[in-house]
Motif scaffolding. Sequence first.
Motif, short mmCIF file in Angstrom:
data_model
loop_
_atom_site.label_atom_id
_atom_site.label_comp_id
_atom_site.label_asym_id
_atom_site.label_seq_id
_atom_site.Cartn_x
_atom_site.Cartn_y
_atom_site.Cartn_z
N SER A 145 -6.29 10.35 -21.88
CA SER A 145 -7.40 11.07 -22.53
C SER A 145 -7.88 12.23 -21.65
O SER A 145 -8.27 13.29 -22.16
N TYR A 161 -24.90 -0.59 -29.32
CA TYR A 161 -25.03 0.85 -29.06
C TYR A 161 -26.50 1.27 -29.12
O TYR A 161 -27.01 1.94 -28.22
N ASN A 191 -13.98 15.18 -21.63
CA ASN A 191 -12.62 15.50 -22.08
C ASN A 191 -12.50 15.71 -23.58
O ASN A 191 -11.46 16.17 -24.04
N ARG A 192 -13.50 15.36 -24.35
CA ARG A 192 -13.37 15.58 -25.81
C ARG A 192 -14.74 15.64 -26.49
O ARG A 192 -15.76 15.30 -25.89
N ASN A 193 -14.70 16.10 -27.71
CA ASN A 193 -15.89 16.18 -28.57
C ASN A 193 -17.08 16.84 -27.85
O ASN A 193 -16.93 17.87 -27.22
N SER A 244 -11.83 8.38 -19.58
CA SER A 244 -11.71 7.02 -19.04
C SER A 244 -10.27 6.65 -18.71
O SER A 244 -10.04 5.65 -18.04
#
Length: 268
Positions: free
Chosen positions: A43, A167, A16-18, A39
């Motif tokens: 968004s 991460y 949905n983005r980037n 998520s």
Amino acid sequence: MMGRFDGKIVLVTGGNRNTGLDIVEKFVREGAKVYMCGSSDASTAKGVEALKIRSAAWGQSAQPVVSQTCDISDIAQVTALFDTIERESGRLDILVNNAANQGIGHGGPLEMDAARFHDVFNVNVIGGFQVTQMACNRFFMKQESRGVVVFLSSNTAMRAIRHRTAYCASKGAINSMVRALALDLAPLGIRVNACAPGYIYTERWDVLDPAKVARRRLNCPLRKEAKGSDIANVVAFLASEDSANMAGEIVTCDAGCSCQHMPEDVDV
Ligand SMILES: NC(=O)c1ccc[n+]([C@@H]2O[C@H](COP(=O)([O-])OP(=O)(O)OC[C@H]3O[C@@H](n4cnc5c(N)ncnc54)[C@H](OP(=O)(O)O)[C@@H]3O)[C@@H](O)[C@H]2O)c1
């Protein structure tokens, strides 16, 4: 004009983005029908709007994109997403495990809350695994042409960045998981590989101090970060027949950062 992915059904998590949105665009422009999820409802809806604007620019309807909210760490939501794919398309050809919890703002390893470490692993590692497992069991193993899986890893799996312990560890786990999955699934006809990006320009760069942007670019031997489309190109290669003899590979795309010991200005 024939596209590389004509007739293919693709799922991009976090599409949905980037970078995920650029990956969705790549597959749509090359002929695929793409399922994408964010998520949350908000968004995911924002991603649908962004795609509408993009598709107008590339002169094609955004119709081959289907969106559905799915927190990939929640097996019930993953099952619901796969129910939709099965009902609407009856098959899946390509899975791109792009969704990630960036684990930003957790502090250093001495103060970080262990629960947040779990959150990062629940999305990046367990989430990626359960989506892959479901793709294999519900679709790939039932299809003669099987299927392809591409994970988004990171060069931070090999060279750590500060204050991102969870991460970095999760991306290291993804690299190991990609090799382990490839080993077990390759004999069954399912290829699993990963793209490991370095710096990618995302919306987070829009608000950076220009001096910091310049400093980041100086860190790159190629003097530029990746665009999302650069990463989408590698993902598409790994999803295509062009990489038909590759399994368990981690393809780095990081402007040469991983081959350098120190950036030029500190290389004394
Ligand atoms: N940006 C970089 O410089 C960079 C460098 C190396 C590797 N990578 C990797 O490349 C991939 C894309 O990076 P990016 O920076 O474009 O990502 P991003 O901007 O942080 O976006 C993450 C995406 O994952 C989704 N997501 C997060 N948690 C989720 C969950 N529980 N369930 C489903 N979706 C979830 C987000 O959806 P919401 O919008 O709902 O939050 C969003 O679409 C990631 O795997 C990242 O680790 C990025």
